[in-house]
Design an enzyme around this catalytic site. Structure first.
Site, short mmCIF file in Angstrom:
data_model
loop_
_atom_site.label_atom_id
_atom_site.label_comp_id
_atom_site.label_asym_id
_atom_site.label_seq_id
_atom_site.Cartn_x
_atom_site.Cartn_y
_atom_site.Cartn_z
N ALA A 88 0.86 -1.18 0.00
CA ALA A 88 0.00 0.00 0.00
C ALA A 88 0.90 1.23 0.00
O ALA A 88 2.06 1.18 0.46
CB ALA A 88 -0.89 -0.02 1.24
N GLY B 274 0.48 -5.03 0.80
CA GLY B 274 -0.71 -5.08 -0.05
C GLY B 274 -0.42 -5.71 -1.41
O GLY B 274 -1.33 -6.25 -2.05
N GLU C 258 -0.69 -9.33 -0.86
CA GLU C 258 -2.12 -9.60 -0.64
C GLU C 258 -2.90 -9.56 -1.96
O GLU C 258 -3.80 -10.37 -2.19
CB GLU C 258 -2.69 -8.59 0.37
CG GLU C 258 -2.10 -8.79 1.75
CD GLU C 258 -2.44 -7.65 2.71
OE1 GLU C 258 -2.11 -6.50 2.39
OE2 GLU C 258 -3.03 -7.92 3.76
N GLU D 247 4.55 -5.22 7.09
CA GLU D 247 3.79 -4.17 7.79
C GLU D 247 4.30 -3.96 9.21
O GLU D 247 4.24 -2.84 9.75
CB GLU D 247 2.30 -4.51 7.83
CG GLU D 247 1.58 -4.39 6.49
CD GLU D 247 1.63 -5.65 5.65
OE1 GLU D 247 2.43 -6.57 5.95
OE2 GLU D 247 0.86 -5.73 4.67
N1 DAK Z 1 4.62 3.21 -0.69
C1 DAK Z 1 5.01 4.37 -1.25
N2 DAK Z 1 6.17 4.51 -1.95
C2 DAK Z 1 6.94 3.41 -2.08
C3 DAK Z 1 6.59 2.16 -1.53
C4 DAK Z 1 5.35 2.08 -0.80
N3 DAK Z 1 4.90 0.95 -0.27
N4 DAK Z 1 7.57 1.29 -1.83
C5 DAK Z 1 8.47 1.93 -2.56
N5 DAK Z 1 8.11 3.22 -2.71
C6 DAK Z 1 8.81 4.28 -3.42
C7 DAK Z 1 10.02 4.76 -2.60
O1 DAK Z 1 9.61 5.67 -1.60
C8 DAK Z 1 10.87 5.39 -3.69
O2 DAK Z 1 10.35 6.66 -4.00
P1 DAK Z 1 11.28 7.99 -3.94
O3 DAK Z 1 11.87 7.98 -2.58
O4 DAK Z 1 12.30 7.74 -5.03
O5 DAK Z 1 10.33 9.10 -4.21
C9 DAK Z 1 10.61 4.48 -4.90
O6 DAK Z 1 9.40 3.80 -4.62
C10 DAK Z 1 11.70 3.44 -5.09
O7 DAK Z 1 11.89 2.75 -3.88
P2 DAK Z 1 13.30 2.53 -3.19
O8 DAK Z 1 14.23 3.63 -3.55
O9 DAK Z 1 13.06 2.27 -1.74
O10 DAK Z 1 13.80 1.19 -3.93
P3 DAK Z 1 14.76 0.09 -3.34
O11 DAK Z 1 15.05 -0.82 -4.49
O12 DAK Z 1 15.91 0.68 -2.61
O13 DAK Z 1 13.89 -0.72 -2.25
C11 DAK Z 1 11.87 -1.85 -1.44
C12 DAK Z 1 12.74 -1.44 -2.66
C13 DAK Z 1 10.59 -2.46 -1.98
C14 DAK Z 1 12.61 -2.88 -0.59
C15 DAK Z 1 11.60 -0.58 -0.57
O14 DAK Z 1 11.07 0.44 -1.43
C16 DAK Z 1 10.59 -0.82 0.51
O15 DAK Z 1 10.92 -1.38 1.60
N6 DAK Z 1 9.33 -0.39 0.30
C17 DAK Z 1 8.28 -0.47 1.29
C18 DAK Z 1 7.77 -1.89 1.37
C19 DAK Z 1 6.68 -2.01 2.43
O16 DAK Z 1 6.86 -1.73 3.62
N7 DAK Z 1 5.53 -2.47 1.98
C20 DAK Z 1 4.37 -2.63 2.87
C21 DAK Z 1 3.60 -1.35 2.86
S1 DAK Z 1 2.33 -1.39 4.08
C22 DAK Z 1 -5.07 -1.46 4.98
C23 DAK Z 1 -4.90 -2.58 4.27
C24 DAK Z 1 -3.64 -2.94 3.81
C25 DAK Z 1 -2.56 -2.18 4.09
C26 DAK Z 1 -2.75 -1.03 4.80
C27 DAK Z 1 -4.00 -0.67 5.24
N8 DAK Z 1 -6.38 -1.06 5.46
C28 DAK Z 1 -7.49 -2.09 5.27
C29 DAK Z 1 -6.64 0.13 5.96
C30 DAK Z 1 -1.27 -2.57 3.59
C31 DAK Z 1 -0.18 -2.01 4.06
C32 DAK Z 1 1.07 -2.15 3.33
O17 DAK Z 1 1.16 -2.73 2.27
#
Ligand code: DAK
Length: 258
Positions: free
Chosen positions: A65, A109, A112, A132
């Site tokens: 997400a 997400g 998921e 998460e």
């Molecule tokens: N959201 C927003 N931007 C993201 C992102 C994300 N999840 N993942 C990557 N990006 C963006 C980065 O911020 C970066 O943007 P800039 O900084 O250049 O503007 C760009 O994509 C490239 O990412 P990286 O520079 O970080 O690339 P790397 O190769 O170094 O790393 C990575 C890739 C995938 C390991 C890293 O980006 C990362 O750890 N990303 C976050 C992964 C994460 O934590 N995913 C889970 C998100 S939480 C809900 C239901 C579901 C959910 C929530 C609520 N409700 C029912 C209310 C679900 C929650 C989630 O999914």
């Protein structure tokens, strides 16, 4: 319809839907999920389409997400808007088969979303995770429920509690994905699988999807009864007569989806 976060290509009875927010590794924001719901509904309603392939980029199926969009939201914001509730319902309401073709990151997400599809074909570069916990939250679109059913409690707990990623080989071993192929062959393999589905009786295909999904919703006894009744029901279809006659006459079946 024109989409800003998706590329949709319909060819030979298959809708190929590509998530397209490369600047954010296909992070699922509100716009993308709304457009995805619309694209899936359109594919479901399009008589020409018989199967759907959902994919991302080589680097990311979807990195979760959109954290930037969520970061400042309050409980009431999320609860009032029922964030991701209607969107997730729309995805699982799709009656035509959806194959997820996953390359690179499928996190949070993104993982998921892949699990909401009917099966997952992964490239050897795929990485699945529910990180998460690193953000101080829990999965919210089925991760604690679906991942546990795919890979069992121990591995699901490990993934959710430590936030570690699972590579494609482990994902195949654990039963999360149906097959792993080299990255360059991912889309062709998914399209070939979709094409095989398009050649079948679409009545049988829909019944099979409903029957397998029923196994998640009910007891074994009820599920077995549902399957048996569906099996009986298909003897009322022209395609059952054609499929069995073709087998006995040693020829290819000509299904008419009737
Ligand atoms: N959201 C927003 N931007 C993201 C992102 C994300 N999840 N993942 C990557 N990006 C963006 C980065 O911020 C970066 O943007 P800039 O900084 O250049 O503007 C760009 O994509 C490239 O990412 P990286 O520079 O970080 O690339 P790397 O190769 O170094 O790393 C990575 C890739 C995938 C390991 C890293 O980006 C990362 O750890 N990303 C976050 C992964 C994460 O934590 N995913 C889970 C998100 S939480 C809900 C239901 C579901 C959910 C929530 C609520 N409700 C029912 C209310 C679900 C929650 C989630 O999914």
């Amino acid at each position: 319809m024109a989409y800003e976060t998706l590329i949709v290509d319909i060819k030979d009875h298959i809708a190929l839907i590509r998530l397209n927010r490369p600047e954010a590794l296909n992070a699922l924001n509100n716009q993308l999920l709304t457009e995805l719901g619309a694209a899936l509904a359109a594919a479901d309603a399009n008589e020409k389409v018989r199967a759907i392939v959902l994919t991302g980029s080589e680097k990311a199926f979807a990195a979760g997400a959109d954290i930037k969009e969520m970061a400042e939201k309050s409980f009431v914001d999320m609860f009032d808007a029922d964030v991701f509730g209607p969107e997730a319902e729309g995805i699982i309401r799709t009656r035509k088969p959806i194959i997820a073709a996953v390359s690179g990151y499928a996190l949070g997400g993104g993982c998921e979303l892949a699990m909401m599809c009917d099966f997952i074909i992964a490239s050897d570069t795929a990485k699945f995770g529910q990180p998460e916990v690193n953000l101080g939250i829990v999965a919210g679109i089925g991760g604690t429920q679906r991942l546990t059913r795919f890979v069992g409690k121990s591995k699901a707990m490990d993934m959710h509690l430590t936030g570690r990623f699972m590579d494609a080989e482990e994902a195949e071993r654990a039963g999360l994905v149906s097959r792993v192929v080299p990255a360059k062959k991912l889309i062709d393999t998914a399209l070939e699988a979709a094409e095989k589905i398009t050649e079948k009786s679409q009545v049988a295909v829909k019944v099979i999807k409903e029957s397998v999904n029923r196994s998640y919703e009910t007891t074994l006894r009820e599920g077995l009864l549902f399957e048996r009744r569906m099996f009986h029901m298909l003897f009322n279809s022209e395609d059952q007569k054609e499929g069995m006659a073709a087998y006995l006459e040693k020829r290819e079946a000509q299904f008419r989806d009737r």
